[in-house]
Design an enzyme around this catalytic site. Structure first.
Site, mmCIF file in Angstrom:
data_model
loop_
_atom_site.group_PDB
_atom_site.id
_atom_site.type_symbol
_atom_site.label_atom_id
_atom_site.label_comp_id
_atom_site.label_asym_id
_atom_site.label_seq_id
_atom_site.Cartn_x
_atom_site.Cartn_y
_atom_site.Cartn_z
ATOM 1 N N HIS A 68 0.806 -1.217 0.000
ATOM 2 C CA HIS A 68 0.000 0.000 0.000
ATOM 3 C C HIS A 68 0.835 1.259 0.000
ATOM 4 O O HIS A 68 0.384 2.322 -0.426
ATOM 5 C CB HIS A 68 -1.000 -0.032 1.155
ATOM 6 N N CYS A 120 -10.289 -2.260 -10.169
ATOM 7 C CA CYS A 120 -9.679 -1.097 -9.530
ATOM 8 C C CYS A 120 -8.302 -1.437 -8.949
ATOM 9 O O CYS A 120 -7.692 -0.622 -8.272
ATOM 10 C CB CYS A 120 -10.593 -0.508 -8.460
ATOM 11 N N GLU A 168 -11.968 -9.778 -4.625
ATOM 12 C CA GLU A 168 -10.521 -9.795 -4.423
ATOM 13 C C GLU A 168 -10.075 -11.019 -3.633
ATOM 14 O O GLU A 168 -8.898 -11.172 -3.324
ATOM 15 C CB GLU A 168 -10.054 -8.507 -3.747
ATOM 16 N N ASP A 197 -5.218 -7.839 -4.375
ATOM 17 C CA ASP A 197 -5.480 -8.891 -3.395
ATOM 18 C C ASP A 197 -5.858 -10.202 -4.075
ATOM 19 O O ASP A 197 -5.536 -11.273 -3.569
ATOM 20 C CB ASP A 197 -6.585 -8.453 -2.420
HETATM 21 C C1 PEP Z 1 -6.997 -4.501 -4.663
HETATM 22 O O1 PEP Z 1 -6.825 -5.359 -3.793
HETATM 23 O O2 PEP Z 1 -6.694 -4.680 -5.864
HETATM 24 C C2 PEP Z 1 -7.556 -3.191 -4.295
HETATM 25 C C3 PEP Z 1 -7.882 -2.303 -5.207
HETATM 26 O O3 PEP Z 1 -7.681 -2.916 -2.960
HETATM 27 P P1 PEP Z 1 -6.441 -2.471 -2.042
HETATM 28 O O4 PEP Z 1 -5.248 -2.315 -2.939
HETATM 29 O O5 PEP Z 1 -6.818 -1.232 -1.346
HETATM 30 O O6 PEP Z 1 -6.307 -3.637 -1.126
HETATM 31 MG MG MG Z 2 -7.734 -5.049 -1.856
#
Ligand code: PEP
Ligand code: MG
Length: 588
Positions: free
Chosen positions: A207, A519, A448, A472
């Site tokens: 992240h 996303c 995910e 994920d």
């Molecule tokens: C993902 O897991 O691809 C996602 C968009 O959520 P995050 O990256 O916030 O876990």
């Molecule tokens: Mg995620």
């Protein structure tokens, strides 16, 4: 491996390190080496009359620390089996350190001699002990460094010290160097002052890297030996595309990178022409192109990127870097502002996804395991918190076009339970006479976790849309921790298993007439756009910076060719075969 050449200052050599580039662009500035483990405190001078009072404060804080350690030890003794053994050993070492404490004695002496406040005296003593230990080339002693920092930090906290935000007063043009940056640290960086960062640890899909891209900060992670030679104040360059870190560049290198930087900025500027054009394929298939935001402050940049709305607003950063939970009113105002800036464009707000590699000090999400308390699991466990967040979202939804997205869904029953909580909130708001939109926000879920993709047909009966989180989905499908840099070479969303799950989800969406978005980070990479469109995805959501390049790509492809290409990719057995297919396609 670091390379050296004659540097710009007579006594310095240019040193080049290569790590992993996670956020494109060139940053040129001055290094600031973040000293982790030591809390920053305010330092001020005291009057002679106050010396005794400050010394007493240190003694009392040390006594309080000793009491806390005793309580912790008693708890550790009660831990089942021998699981508390390690902890007891460590706590005893801390207590011993306090009893025979040069730390406490040294701090008391400093207060008398230097006439400084208790917090800064303890802090100065920690730094001098750490320095002394570092000079002794002894593995046992260097392992004690963390213990000293830990005990010292406890004393500082027990002084009731107002700690200073670690990155609060950085000078302009800072480039941050650290062992590791937590997402919460990164969220605190001010892009007006910090130009980029480099870390020893980290991975492309952690992240911290995602935040760097959202903030538009060039960044390199996983740079071995990074902190061996760099000092705060050194001139440095980061190339966030290739992961290059240059310390004390020669004048020729500096010139070269200033040119690269200008080229990068010119290229970004040239893409602005695409802003008002539609994301439509050559054969007229419309793809919705939206933006991801991690911090409400990013909304301005996003609104100017040509995105058709917010496809993912990560709300967890509102819960970081603070000592108390954000109350409903604060969340409401932040969300309302995002909605206001976006006008009538859709804003997809994801409910809290703390846990895993996004811990918050305020929510006890446990070990930080990716397989533990995270996302919807936390919301369903602490329903007061969930209701408060939903209440803020629904109140704000009156003013725009809001969609609600639940993260980390792994079973249909979680969806049903989350919707029940939402219904309760809506009922309460109605009974209180709060204005709600005529058409309530659509409800979607993140796909995910592999179980959600496999059960997508069942999920589709309860929700209005899907959003695939490929970050994920890759982590959980391939059993690879997304933040572990040692696994980066294996972590690839182009693995046939992940592609098949994306396709299954898109097909389920089609069968139930529900839009399917992606996303995850893959949506931002225009190398993969054609495949994702061909797999049947109807929307892509990404950091604002990537919207123009993905739009350009969509406008250049043909939907029917994309479907053929996706069919071909779906027939392949290995990741290598998939990557080869991409190479061949790009050679044509
Ligand atoms: C993902 O897991 O691809 C996602 C968009 O959520 P995050 O990256 O916030 O876990
Ligand atoms: Mg995620």
């Amino acid at each position: 491996m670091a390379e050296e050449t004659e540097g710009q200052k007579s006594n310095l050599r240019e040193i080049v390190y290569t790590g992993v580039g996670v956020s494109p662009g060139i940053a040129i500035g001055t290094a600031y080496v973040h000293n982790q483990g030591v809390i920053s405190v305010q330092k001020y001078r005291i009057e002679s009359d106050d010396v005794e009072k400050e010394q007493e404060r240190v003694v009392l804080a040390a006594e309080k620390t000793a009491r806390q350690l005793k309580i912790l030890r008693a708890k550790a003794e009660k831990m089942p089996g021998d699981s508390g053994e390690e902890l007891i050993y460590l706590l005893d070492a801390y207590s011993h350190m306090l009893r025979s404490s040069r730390l406490v004695r040294g701090a008391i002496k400093r207060i008398a001699i230097e006439k400084i406040n208790a917090e800064s005296a303890v802090q100065a003593e920690i730094s001098s002990l750490v320095e002394a230990f570092e000079m002794m080339d002894d593995a046992y002693l260097s392992a004690r460094l963390d213990d000293i920092k830990n005990v010292g930090s406890r004393i500082v906290r027990n002084l009731g010290a107002k700690t200073v935000e670690p990155f609060a007063n950085l000078p302009d043009n800072t480039i941050l160097f650290a062992n590791e940056l937590a997402p919460a640290d990164t969220a605190m960086l001010d892009p007006e002052k910090v130009r980029g960062f480099a870390t020893l640890a980290g991975s492309t899909l952690g992240h911290t890297a995602l935040l760097a891209r959202s903030l538009g900060l060039p960044a390199a992670v996983s740079v071995s030996n990074l902190l061996d030679v760099v000092d705060s104040g050194d001139k440095v360059i980061i190339d966030g595309t290739y992961g290059t870190v240059i310390i004390s560049p020669t004048p020729a290198t500096l010139k070269k990178y200033e040119n690269y930087r200008q080229d990068f900025l010119d290229w970004r500027e040239s893409l602005k022409g695409l802003r008002d054009l539609e994301a439509i394929t050559q054969d007229d298939v419309k793809i919705n192109l939206k933006g991801n935001i991690d911090l409400p402050s990013e909304i301005r940049v996003l609104s100017e990127s040509g995105a058709e709305g917010v496809g993912l607003m990560r709300t967890e950063y509102m819960f970081m870097n603070r000592s108390s939970l954000p109350r409903e009113e604060e969340q409401y105002k932040a969300i309302r502002e995002v909605i206001r800036v976006m006008g009538n464009k859709p804003v997809t707000i994801r409910t809290l996804d703390v846990g895993g590699d996004k811990p918050s000090d305020l929510i006890n999400s446990g070990s930080g395991s990716a397989l533990g308390m995270r996302g919807i699991r936390c919301s369903l466990k602490w329903q007061d918190l969930f209701e408060e967040q939903l209440s803020a979202i629904y109140r704000a939804s009156y003013y725009g076009n809001v969609k609600v997205l639940f993260p980390m869904i792994s079973s249909v029953s979680e969806v049903i339970e989350a919707i029940e909580v939402k219904d309760r909130v809506v009922e309460r708001l109605r009974s209180e006479g709060i204005k709600l939109p005529e058409k309530l926000p659509e409800i979607g879920i993140m796909i995910e976790v592999p179980s959600a993709a496999i059960c997508a047909d069942a999920m589709a009966k309860h929700v209005d849309f899907f959003s695939i989180g490929t970050n994920d989905l890759t982590q959980y499908t391939l059993a690879l921790d997304r933040s572990d840099s040692r696994l980066s070479h294996l972590f690839n969303p182009m693995h046939p298993a992940v592609i098949k799950l994306i396709h299954m989800t898109a097909e389920a969406g089609k069968r139930h007439n529900k839009p399917v978005s992606i996303c995850g980070e893959i949506a931002a990479n225009n190398y993969y756009t054609e495949l994702l469109v061909g797999l049947g995805v109807t929307e892509l959501s990404m950091p604002a910076i990537n919207v123009p390049t993905v739009k350009e790509r969509i406008r250049s492809i043909n939907y029917s060719h994309a479907v053929d290409f996706a069919d071909y990719i779906l027939s392949l057995d290995t990741l290598d075969d998939v990557l080869k297919a991409f190479e061949e396609k790009n050679r044509l």
